[in-house]
Design a protein around this motif. Sequence first.
Motif, PDB file in Angstrom:
ATOM      1  N   ARG A 177       1.051   4.246  -2.952  1.00  0.00           N
ATOM      2  CA  ARG A 177       0.768   5.649  -2.690  1.00  0.00           C
ATOM      3  C   ARG A 177       1.891   6.561  -3.181  1.00  0.00           C
ATOM      4  O   ARG A 177       1.658   7.739  -3.470  1.00  0.00           O
ATOM      5  CB  ARG A 177       0.549   5.863  -1.192  1.00  0.00           C
ATOM      6  CG  ARG A 177      -0.742   5.247  -0.672  1.00  0.00           C
ATOM      7  CD  ARG A 177      -0.850   5.376   0.838  1.00  0.00           C
ATOM      8  NE  ARG A 177      -2.126   4.826   1.312  1.00  0.00           N
ATOM      9  CZ  ARG A 177      -2.464   4.725   2.594  1.00  0.00           C
ATOM     10  NH1 ARG A 177      -1.614   5.138   3.534  1.00  0.00           N
ATOM     11  NH2 ARG A 177      -3.629   4.229   2.936  1.00  0.00           N
TER      12      ARG A 177
ATOM     13  N   ALA B 121      -5.362   8.148  -4.863  1.00  0.00           N
ATOM     14  CA  ALA B 121      -6.082   9.057  -5.748  1.00  0.00           C
ATOM     15  C   ALA B 121      -5.577  10.495  -5.593  1.00  0.00           C
ATOM     16  O   ALA B 121      -5.391  11.214  -6.588  1.00  0.00           O
ATOM     17  CB  ALA B 121      -7.576   8.984  -5.447  1.00  0.00           C
TER      18      ALA B 121
ATOM     19  N   TYR C 228     -15.545  14.457  -7.494  1.00  0.00           N
ATOM     20  CA  TYR C 228     -15.210  14.530  -6.069  1.00  0.00           C
ATOM     21  C   TYR C 228     -15.774  15.798  -5.410  1.00  0.00           C
ATOM     22  O   TYR C 228     -15.188  16.315  -4.469  1.00  0.00           O
ATOM     23  CB  TYR C 228     -13.685  14.504  -5.897  1.00  0.00           C
ATOM     24  CG  TYR C 228     -13.041  13.175  -6.220  1.00  0.00           C
ATOM     25  CD1 TYR C 228     -13.394  12.018  -5.542  1.00  0.00           C
ATOM     26  CD2 TYR C 228     -12.055  13.071  -7.206  1.00  0.00           C
ATOM     27  CE1 TYR C 228     -12.800  10.797  -5.833  1.00  0.00           C
ATOM     28  CE2 TYR C 228     -11.457  11.859  -7.498  1.00  0.00           C
ATOM     29  CZ  TYR C 228     -11.834  10.728  -6.815  1.00  0.00           C
ATOM     30  OH  TYR C 228     -11.232   9.520  -7.090  1.00  0.00           O
TER      31      TYR C 228
ATOM     32  N   GLN D 257       0.808  -1.210   0.000  1.00  0.00           N
ATOM     33  CA  GLN D 257       0.000   0.000   0.000  1.00  0.00           C
ATOM     34  C   GLN D 257       0.846   1.267   0.000  1.00  0.00           C
ATOM     35  O   GLN D 257       0.598   2.199  -0.768  1.00  0.00           O
ATOM     36  CB  GLN D 257      -0.926  -0.001   1.216  1.00  0.00           C
ATOM     37  CG  GLN D 257      -1.912   1.159   1.237  1.00  0.00           C
ATOM     38  CD  GLN D 257      -2.787   1.154   2.471  1.00  0.00           C
ATOM     39  OE1 GLN D 257      -2.291   0.980   3.579  1.00  0.00           O
ATOM     40  NE2 GLN D 257      -4.087   1.332   2.283  1.00  0.00           N
TER      41      GLN D 257
ATOM     42  N   HIS E 224      -8.983   7.588  -9.753  1.00  0.00           N
ATOM     43  CA  HIS E 224     -10.260   6.994  -9.319  1.00  0.00           C
ATOM     44  C   HIS E 224     -10.016   5.767  -8.440  1.00  0.00           C
ATOM     45  O   HIS E 224     -10.913   4.944  -8.262  1.00  0.00           O
ATOM     46  CB  HIS E 224     -11.099   6.594 -10.536  1.00  0.00           C
ATOM     47  CG  HIS E 224     -11.537   7.759 -11.376  1.00  0.00           C
ATOM     48  ND1 HIS E 224     -10.740   8.324 -12.354  1.00  0.00           N
ATOM     49  CD2 HIS E 224     -12.684   8.486 -11.368  1.00  0.00           C
ATOM     50  CE1 HIS E 224     -11.375   9.326 -12.932  1.00  0.00           C
ATOM     51  NE2 HIS E 224     -12.557   9.464 -12.356  1.00  0.00           N
ATOM     52  N   ASP E 225      -8.805   5.639  -7.911  1.00  0.00           N
ATOM     53  CA  ASP E 225      -8.465   4.478  -7.081  1.00  0.00           C
ATOM     54  C   ASP E 225      -9.306   4.472  -5.805  1.00  0.00           C
ATOM     55  O   ASP E 225      -9.703   5.521  -5.281  1.00  0.00           O
ATOM     56  CB  ASP E 225      -6.977   4.513  -6.736  1.00  0.00           C
ATOM     57  CG  ASP E 225      -6.458   3.167  -6.276  1.00  0.00           C
ATOM     58  OD1 ASP E 225      -5.999   2.400  -7.140  1.00  0.00           O
ATOM     59  OD2 ASP E 225      -6.538   2.883  -5.060  1.00  0.00           O
ATOM     60  N   THR E 226      -9.546   3.257  -5.294  1.00  0.00           N
ATOM     61  CA  THR E 226     -10.337   3.137  -4.059  1.00  0.00           C
ATOM     62  C   THR E 226      -9.588   3.663  -2.844  1.00  0.00           C
ATOM     63  O   THR E 226     -10.206   4.105  -1.878  1.00  0.00           O
ATOM     64  CB  THR E 226     -10.715   1.666  -3.826  1.00  0.00           C
ATOM     65  OG1 THR E 226      -9.523   0.851  -3.856  1.00  0.00           O
ATOM     66  CG2 THR E 226     -11.676   1.169  -4.914  1.00  0.00           C
ATOM     67  N   ASP E 227      -8.247   3.600  -2.882  1.00  0.00           N
ATOM     68  CA  ASP E 227      -7.435   4.186  -1.814  1.00  0.00           C
ATOM     69  C   ASP E 227      -7.363   5.698  -2.045  1.00  0.00           C
ATOM     70  O   ASP E 227      -6.793   6.165  -3.028  1.00  0.00           O
ATOM     71  CB  ASP E 227      -6.040   3.568  -1.820  1.00  0.00           C
ATOM     72  CG  ASP E 227      -5.194   4.005  -0.626  1.00  0.00           C
ATOM     73  OD1 ASP E 227      -5.512   5.054  -0.025  1.00  0.00           O
ATOM     74  OD2 ASP E 227      -4.215   3.318  -0.303  1.00  0.00           O
ATOM     75  N   LEU E 228      -7.936   6.466  -1.143  1.00  0.00           N
ATOM     76  CA  LEU E 228      -8.017   7.908  -1.341  1.00  0.00           C
ATOM     77  C   LEU E 228      -6.643   8.562  -1.426  1.00  0.00           C
ATOM     78  O   LEU E 228      -6.454   9.543  -2.146  1.00  0.00           O
ATOM     79  CB  LEU E 228      -8.837   8.551  -0.214  1.00  0.00           C
ATOM     80  CG  LEU E 228     -10.344   8.254  -0.227  1.00  0.00           C
ATOM     81  CD1 LEU E 228     -11.038   9.020   0.879  1.00  0.00           C
ATOM     82  CD2 LEU E 228     -10.964   8.599  -1.578  1.00  0.00           C
TER      83      LEU E 228
ATOM     84  N   ARG F 207      -6.248   6.988 -14.471  1.00  0.00           N
ATOM     85  CA  ARG F 207      -6.853   5.783 -13.906  1.00  0.00           C
ATOM     86  C   ARG F 207      -6.680   5.730 -12.389  1.00  0.00           C
ATOM     87  O   ARG F 207      -7.610   5.391 -11.648  1.00  0.00           O
ATOM     88  CB  ARG F 207      -6.218   4.551 -14.558  1.00  0.00           C
ATOM     89  CG  ARG F 207      -6.680   3.221 -13.995  1.00  0.00           C
ATOM     90  CD  ARG F 207      -6.174   2.084 -14.860  1.00  0.00           C
ATOM     91  NE  ARG F 207      -4.735   2.134 -15.046  1.00  0.00           N
ATOM     92  CZ  ARG F 207      -3.859   1.636 -14.190  1.00  0.00           C
ATOM     93  NH1 ARG F 207      -4.265   1.077 -13.058  1.00  0.00           N
ATOM     94  NH2 ARG F 207      -2.559   1.697 -14.440  1.00  0.00           N
TER      95      ARG F 207
END
Length: 840
Positions: free
Chosen positions: A664, A698, A728, A660, A691-695, A688
């Motif tokens: 990032r 993103a 957002y 993770q 729009h990642d689920t991990d803010l 792409r």
Amino acid sequence: MAYRENDTGTTQTKPLPKDTKKKDVNKEDLHAQLEEDLALKQHLELRVERIYDVDPEVQKVALESMRQEVRTSISSMTYVPKLLKFLRPHYRTLKAFYETMLDSGLKKYLADILSVLALTMSVEVKRESLKYRLLGSEGDICSWGHEYVRILAGEISQEYLMRQSEDAPVDDLMELVEQIVAFHMKHNAESEAVDLLMEVDDLDPLTEHVDITNFRKTCLYLTSAARYLPDPDDILFMDTAYSIYLVFYEFASALQIALFLDNLEHVCEVFTSCDDLLMKKQFCYILARQGINFELDDDMVEDDEDRELSQAIINNVKLSEGYLTLARDIEAMEPKCPEDVYKTHLLDGRAIAGANVDTARENLAATFVNAFVNAGFGKDRLMTDLADSSSDGSSGNWLFKNKEHAKISVVASLGMILLWDVNSGLAQIDKYLHSDDNYVIAGALLGVGLVNCSVTNDYDPALALLSEYINKEDSSIQIGAIMGLGIAYAGAQDEQILNSLIAILKHENVPHDVIAFTAISLGLVFVGSSNGEVAQAITDALTGRSVSELGQPLSRLLVLALGLIYLGKQEGMEATSEVSKSFSKKMRNYVDITLLSCAHAGTGNVLTVQKLLGHCSHLENAETSQGSAVLGIAMVAMAEEVGLEMSIRSLKHFLQYGEQKIRRAVPLALGLLCISNPKVNVMDTLSRLSHDTDLEVAMAAVISLGLIGAGTNNARIAGMLRNLSSFYYNVPGLLFCVRIAQGLVHMGKGLLTLNPYHSNRLLCSPTALAGLVTMLHACLDMKSIILGKYHFVLYYLVLAMKVCFNIPVCYLLSSVGMYLLMQQVFLVSYNVVFLYSQGC
């Protein structure tokens, strides 16, 4: 075709026989060719038989004629000549006969022939072509053709290595090298000549064979190859190119190499060797772009007035004037407000409704957008043009629409808007220094630093103002003054600043955030200096922190400050690395990785990249040091295109398989690799990831979209960011990042760049790179720093902001004759280019 009637009464075509006459002609040609080959074979066999003759005169005639025939056949060889094919069966017998011959001229003639035959017969490890060449007759070997010379060069390289390991003499080899190098240099094979000299560890003969027709190509190969060589070979290549450029009066190119080597003695030599005043002024522009402090003396520029003007160029005193002249000429002076960038009228209804909400974070984002877009123009619609900014005068209270620490960035934005304009900037900021609000004072102090960024003033107004506040009790005021000093004097290596800031590091009761910003300011002021005293002071500050303090997000700035001291130096950090062994394992890894990546930044060192990749692959080290390692890969590989592309591919693998913390950091690394250079593949990847689920992934991707499009006005990125602002609209943190990215894309209305590289990517400004890296390391902990109360670290980007224009130098350095050329550059180019002409 022929036609005949069939049984049904209809006609059909019948193919005629093939042209037998043509076949007969081909057979005749083939027969004639075979007869010619047979005659040649018989002729050569007769020559071989006569070589074995006991009569010396017969031998001599046979050897001389065969030697001449062999030389003629291979002098322009594009395929293996038939002569060599027919002599191949006799190679071993001729070798055996050679051993029985007495030493004489005839034996040397036979050695010449054997040397050529060995091209197709010799075993590689035996190097028989070179062996018989050394035993053969003396003279010009180049008459035997390019292919023969090329193969000899390869065998010389192998033989040289073997003799070096055995401590055997190599004088005979060096004689051949001299001839081969001379041949290559005359026949447009400069790269092969350089390669051969590199193999024999002697570049000195190169300078004897370069001339006006080939020195540019030779130097280009030297400087390009240097990036792929280990130390000290790379320095040797650059020194050789520098010497060649000086010989042929290419002083500008010599100066660029001197700056690459960070050799101020070479810089002085370039100035003293050149007699053209205009060219010296152009050198001053190159020095100003590089961002180093350099003082001219009487030997460099004799006339006092000319020397003062040239020094003003180096000090960027006229930078704001030239920038505004360009803006006026292309009609870009009209201030832009954040709404001009957001273009919310192009979005759907929900985004417009969300944009109308007057929140503190939205106002703070608008402050940064306004600062980036109007950077250096001296006018905007929020801070400087209060009366005309809106009909209702609501923006006159823009400062008071922001609360607490946000006021620091609001007031500091005035320094960004008045960038490089020291006289006007300080006058407009001064009123905020008398405020009762500590946050306003802190912002004003930071603004003072921003105004003075990249500008050297004889009176040091920034130092005089900021020094009064660095010991104040309020931490925000301290941070504003300290950060302002770091930005204003980045790369200056000022001893007075050193003493003042080290005293703060040694003080016991200083807050941790003040310590962190003090360290980073020291790192910026002494960037790339390898100053042991500064490194020791920062190391002591690190060792003196408690475990809880080292766990805070700003601790990464302390470690980065240590790395900035050795930025791009590749060596000298060993003592500091030893000290890190006393830290905990987590902190030790972070210090070692940061030092390694900073020390090799911009070198393209493949081994360093491999080490950093290896560190990222260890799952047991899933900690903050992995984020630093990912950024380190980008820092090391960003120097040249091949390494850059390979790094992009490796980083994309991390997105699929990385932990993770690695994921990032990957968007930030991509942003650094393509800074102000929106590559389509990177743009798509970041789009792409936005729009990642991990803010946090993103947010990093959104910021990086702004970085790769910084100062380009890229329409595709602008469209992406508009859509993201709609997507957002109800996520404040991500919307803030989108606004920052929008401001970066339209930075300076398209007239500024963040790219630290210039001069055809040969030179990297250390202060510019330091500013970028500092901001990116802060983005590794986006929520705590950028979205927290330390959002003003975004202003470190000002160190990398450079103007995109050409500067033609005339005798008066007037701006009148710069209009047409600058307009053309604005339309077709986004790179800083320096023209070396004799007038406007």
